[in-house]
Design a protein around this motif. Sequence first.
Motif, PDB file in Angstrom:
ATOM      1  N   PRO B  10       0.811  -1.202   0.000  1.00  0.00           N
ATOM      2  CA  PRO B  10       0.000   0.000   0.000  1.00  0.00           C
ATOM      3  C   PRO B  10       0.853   1.264   0.000  1.00  0.00           C
ATOM      4  N   THR B  12       0.830   5.122  -0.129  1.00  0.00           N
ATOM      5  CA  THR B  12      -0.050   6.275   0.005  1.00  0.00           C
ATOM      6  C   THR B  12       0.726   7.518  -0.370  1.00  0.00           C
ATOM      7  N   GLU B  13       0.023   8.616  -0.482  1.00  0.00           N
ATOM      8  CA  GLU B  13       0.702   9.852  -0.843  1.00  0.00           C
ATOM      9  C   GLU B  13       1.727  10.249   0.217  1.00  0.00           C
ATOM     10  N   ALA B  14       1.487   9.776   1.440  1.00  0.00           N
ATOM     11  CA  ALA B  14       2.416  10.131   2.520  1.00  0.00           C
ATOM     12  C   ALA B  14       3.499   9.079   2.701  1.00  0.00           C
ATOM     13  N   GLY B  15       3.401   7.954   1.923  1.00  0.00           N
ATOM     14  CA  GLY B  15       4.284   6.815   2.147  1.00  0.00           C
ATOM     15  C   GLY B  15       5.752   7.170   2.165  1.00  0.00           C
ATOM     16  N   VAL B  16       6.201   7.869   1.104  1.00  0.00           N
ATOM     17  CA  VAL B  16       7.615   8.166   0.990  1.00  0.00           C
ATOM     18  C   VAL B  16       8.062   9.060   2.143  1.00  0.00           C
ATOM     19  N   TRP B  17       7.238   9.998   2.488  1.00  0.00           N
ATOM     20  CA  TRP B  17       7.642  11.001   3.466  1.00  0.00           C
ATOM     21  C   TRP B  17       7.601  10.490   4.891  1.00  0.00           C
ATOM     22  N   GLU B  18       6.903   9.400   5.120  1.00  0.00           N
ATOM     23  CA  GLU B  18       6.843   8.907   6.485  1.00  0.00           C
ATOM     24  C   GLU B  18       7.904   7.840   6.761  1.00  0.00           C
ATOM     25  N   ALA B  19       8.713   7.538   5.753  1.00  0.00           N
ATOM     26  CA  ALA B  19       9.783   6.566   5.963  1.00  0.00           C
ATOM     27  C   ALA B  19      10.892   7.205   6.780  1.00  0.00           C
ATOM     28  N   ASP B  20      11.417   6.450   7.703  1.00  0.00           N
ATOM     29  CA  ASP B  20      12.552   6.882   8.502  1.00  0.00           C
ATOM     30  C   ASP B  20      13.812   6.658   7.673  1.00  0.00           C
ATOM     31  N   TYR B  21      14.891   7.379   7.967  1.00  0.00           N
ATOM     32  CA  TYR B  21      16.123   7.137   7.202  1.00  0.00           C
ATOM     33  C   TYR B  21      16.608   5.698   7.373  1.00  0.00           C
ATOM     34  N   ARG B  22      16.246   5.094   8.525  1.00  0.00           N
ATOM     35  CA  ARG B  22      16.647   3.697   8.753  1.00  0.00           C
ATOM     36  C   ARG B  22      15.954   2.750   7.779  1.00  0.00           C
ATOM     37  N   THR B  58      37.513   4.215  -1.867  1.00  0.00           N
ATOM     38  CA  THR B  58      36.491   4.482  -2.894  1.00  0.00           C
ATOM     39  C   THR B  58      36.006   3.182  -3.523  1.00  0.00           C
ATOM     40  N   LEU B  61      33.816   1.464  -1.114  1.00  0.00           N
ATOM     41  CA  LEU B  61      32.539   2.190  -1.037  1.00  0.00           C
ATOM     42  C   LEU B  61      31.655   1.847  -2.249  1.00  0.00           C
ATOM     43  N   GLY B  96       4.757  -0.935   3.764  1.00  0.00           N
ATOM     44  CA  GLY B  96       4.120   0.293   3.305  1.00  0.00           C
ATOM     45  C   GLY B  96       4.825   1.564   3.725  1.00  0.00           C
TER      46      GLY B  96
END
Lengths: 42, 311
Positions: B10, B12-22, B58, B61, B96
């Motif tokens: 799922p 949602t429009e907020a999905g990407v923004w609610e992900a933590d950097y972890r 490098t 990395l 999600g």
Amino acid sequence: MQRLPVPEAERRRRGRSWAIMIALIGLCALFYAITIVKMAHL
Amino acid sequence: MSDATSSLTPATEAGVWEADYRDWIALLKPRVLTLVVFTGVIGLIVAPGHLHPVLAFTAILCITVAAGACGAINMWYDRDIDAIMRRTRKRPIPAGRIEPGAALGFGITLAVGSVIMMGLAVNIPAALILALSICFYVFIYTIWLKRRTPQNIVIGGAAGAFPPVIGWAAVTGTVDLVPLVLFGIVFIWTPPHFWSLALWANEDYRKAGVPMLPVVAGARETRRQIMLYTLVLVPLTLAPFFMGFSGFPYCVAATVLGLVFLLRVYRVMADKQDQDGCSLTGDAPAKGAFKYSIYYLFALFAALALDRLVG
């Protein structure tokens, strides 16, 4: 998925911004170091 | 990818923004990365010649980022089966927290970036092998083999065997027999390592429809195959010694480590089983063999590097 409360979403956004900033600064430092090393071997 | 995928992930429009950097770090499969990076570092250490520490860093990395990119693209493609399997259902995409398209974009950006950086900063051969390993993992293993054949991890295991070759190529600019032997060791090590896991995660794979060997051929045949591959692996690990590339200390270390691995695998073979070959001990020996196989590869490559550095 449910929307997170605003302070929690804000906290996560800030965490991501810090992570991106650290990654960008690290990349700049690495590019600088690589350039110096490459120039020394010209 | 099945049509059911979109309903299992799922976004949602907020999905990407609610992900933590972890969550973004989790997309890189950091636990898998450890071993990949370690074998890459060893390839770099044992190679003849010298690479400036900045360029060596490098190269490491780039290997790390490329392997992480493969993990992200793999999680994007496998999001439907990840949602079914207990072991993977909490990953960021099926849970999600990250939108699938964003994960794919993240993976592609890292993959392309790592190859370009390797080519510009280190050398072209290392960059080409890095690109080949990414393509192999994504197209050959993830997209083509994983859902089609029980030989998925046998052939797909080659993708995880590239890092020592890339490390070697980063220093020398070429590939010769020694890195190919290191490639062979990781390649032959992968099936017993992964099938040990598959023995106890059998039910998950069956539910998800992934044709892992225990699902297709049964637990008993899987145990037999684990033993066969380990019997090939242990003599192969002695090849660097017989090729004159390493000294006696490595030979002793490889022999001892190999004998312990064989003992672990023997316990998997001798595990108490029902008529269908299913373990009556909760696959405790298989879990032990899986854990040991990780330490085994770490210790084996560390022994080779120490032997080269000290000897």
